[in-house]
Design an enzyme around this catalytic site. Structure first.
Site, short mmCIF file in Angstrom:
data_model
loop_
_atom_site.label_atom_id
_atom_site.label_comp_id
_atom_site.label_asym_id
_atom_site.label_seq_id
_atom_site.Cartn_x
_atom_site.Cartn_y
_atom_site.Cartn_z
N HIS A 167 31.93 16.14 68.83
CA HIS A 167 32.60 14.92 69.67
C HIS A 167 33.67 15.11 70.34
CE1 HIS A 167 33.18 10.74 70.35
NE2 HIS A 167 33.19 10.06 69.43
N ASP A 396 10.58 11.02 73.88
CA ASP A 396 9.18 11.19 73.83
C ASP A 396 9.23 12.72 74.29
OD1 ASP A 396 6.52 11.75 73.96
OD2 ASP A 396 6.03 10.10 75.38
#
Length: 453
Positions: A167, A396
């Site tokens: 982060h 995907d």
């Protein structure tokens, strides 16, 4: 939830390696300073899981063989996409506040799970039960900034891809962009125009240079000693959200004449109202309540040259306060929606005012300071919300979208919102005190508006 279903599933690490960029990073890009907004972020990793079921009708042995080939494709495409996201393959030098873009690589772990994928897909699964499916990392001079774990389930052939990203150099937007570009590279190739057009940019520190000192800001979480939390996921179907919107618009026709509340605002309000009621029952009185939402700043600071593809931490909190007028008053749904909507509108307007990097830094630090102060007031109930909706997380890689995406682990009480697979509904990942969660599960509106099974 039957704990035995998880205790009996052993996660075995098969291999670990470092994946380096396919093309070496040019010498002129070796050192990348972090921005002043990156400095404000804690040293932790964001961890998420993407679940992919086995192909229908495919025998388990054949599916596992296919997964071996898929893992190879993931490695190759990861190496390719790291040429675009080259800082992620480097190492963070904390003392000097820069990323050494040395191409040391991201960690890639292959693991086998001795069980079925199905139990992990239940919405009553606690996030702690998923922790072994993501690669654990902690900040150090040698720690990879990104780690991937490819989990294959032996008894069904399903797959879970765990991802951890620092982060300190990336927010949720950057993480989702990285996953999306990696998926395209795996599916159709690195030279596809989706990837080569509008490449990621790592020049945020030019506008927001690192600072010798940054203001002390109270964290927008309540880390209570001894607090035991548990998490659940709640599904808000698109029809429920649509009905909520119609109810609010009908009751507040004049206010919502131009724009009705968003899906995220409506779901946030349902959860917030339930939390207010929970605390009222817990303490025997209606108490002030505060929530903090994260807002992506890309595209909002219109006067400044910030690209939509700017990488780093480019967001701010939006604080919303509910203060009861008297002991007998009760919060109405449309009133809470209005509070949330007004706060977001004000924050959006604030974003149009900065004329330079210093102005942005001042705006963001002021917002964090305000949120931190509210979160640490006595007898105020405070919760952090983060929306990952409309971010391309359903990646995907060439074998279809994941059946589910979820967050992994947190020590604080917080809520994260994700799109459902079809993009119309919302899944709310909620982490609360164990006792509070039992009360929350019985809230009449949570029971009415969500699916928990």
């Amino acid at each position: 939830m039957n704990q035995h279903e998880f205790s009996s599933q052993v996660v075995q690490i098969v291999s670990k390696k470092l994946i380096k960029p396919a093309t070496p990073t040019p010498p002129k890009l070796i050192t990348m300073k972090i921005s002043s907004l990156d400095q404000l972020n804690p040293s932790l990793y964001l961890s998420f899981l993407l679940f992919y079921p086995a192909e229908f009708g495919c025998k388990v042995d054949n599916q596992i063989a296919k997964n071996t080939e898929r893992s190879k494709l993931l490695e190759e495409s990861l190496s390719q996409v790291l040429t675009l996201f080259y800082p992620l393959a480097g190492r963070y030098t904390k003392d000097d506040l820069f990323i050494d873009c040395n191409d040391h690589g991201v960690e890639y772990v292959e693991a086998r799970v001795s069980g079925q994928l199905a139990p992990f897909l239940r919405r009553d699964v606690d996030s702690k039960q998923l922790i072994h499916l993501v690669p654990f990392q902690s900040e150090s001079p040698t720690s990879p900034l990104v780690a991937v774990q490819f989990n294959t389930f032996d008894q069904c052939g399903g797959v879970a891809i765990g991802l951890s990203i620092s982060h300190k150099i990336a927010d949720g937007f950057v993480m989702s962009k990285f996953i999306d570009r990696w998926a395209v590279a795996c599916r159709v190739g690195i030279h596809d125009q989706i990837i080569t057009n509008n490449p990621p940019r790592f020049d945020l520190a030019l506008l927001l240079p690192t600072r010798d000192t940054i203001p002390e800001i109270k964290p927008v979480v309540k880390l209570i000693p001894g607090l035991k939390t548990t998490s659940r996921t709640f599904l808000f179907h698109s029809l429920v959200i649509s009905n909520l919107r119609d109810t609010v618009v009908v009751k507040e026709q004049l206010k919502w004449r131009r724009s009705s509340p968003s899906r995220v605002q409506l779901v946030t309000t349902v959860i917030w109202k339930a939390l207010i009621r929970l605390n009222q029952a817990k303490h025997g009185k209606l108490r002030p309540s505060v929530i903090s939402n994260t807002m992506n700043l890309r595209g909002r600071c219109t006067v400044l040259p910030i690209s939509e593809n700017s990488c780093g931490n480019l967001y701010r909190p939006v604080t919303v306060q509910f203060v009861p007028k008297d002991k007998e008053s009760k919060p109405e749904f449309q009133d809470l929606v209005s509070l949330l909507s007004d706060s977001i509108t004000n924050a959006v307007n604030d974003c149009t005012k900065p004329q330079n990097g210093d102005d942005i830094f001042s705006m963001v630090t002021h917002a964090w300071r305000e949120a931190g102060e509210e979160f640490h007031k006595d007898e105020v109930d405070a919760y952090g919300f983060t929306s990952m909706c409309r971010m391309p997380l359903y990646a995907d890689f060439g074998w279809g979208k994941p059946i589910r995406v979820t967050h992994v682990q947190s020590v604080a009480e917080m809520i994260m919102l994700f799109d459902t697979r079809d993009g119309d509904g919302i899944e709310a990942w909620i982490n609360l005190d164990e006792n509070d969660m039992q009360r929350f599960l019985q809230d009449p509106h949570i029971l009415a508006f969500t699916c928990q099974a």
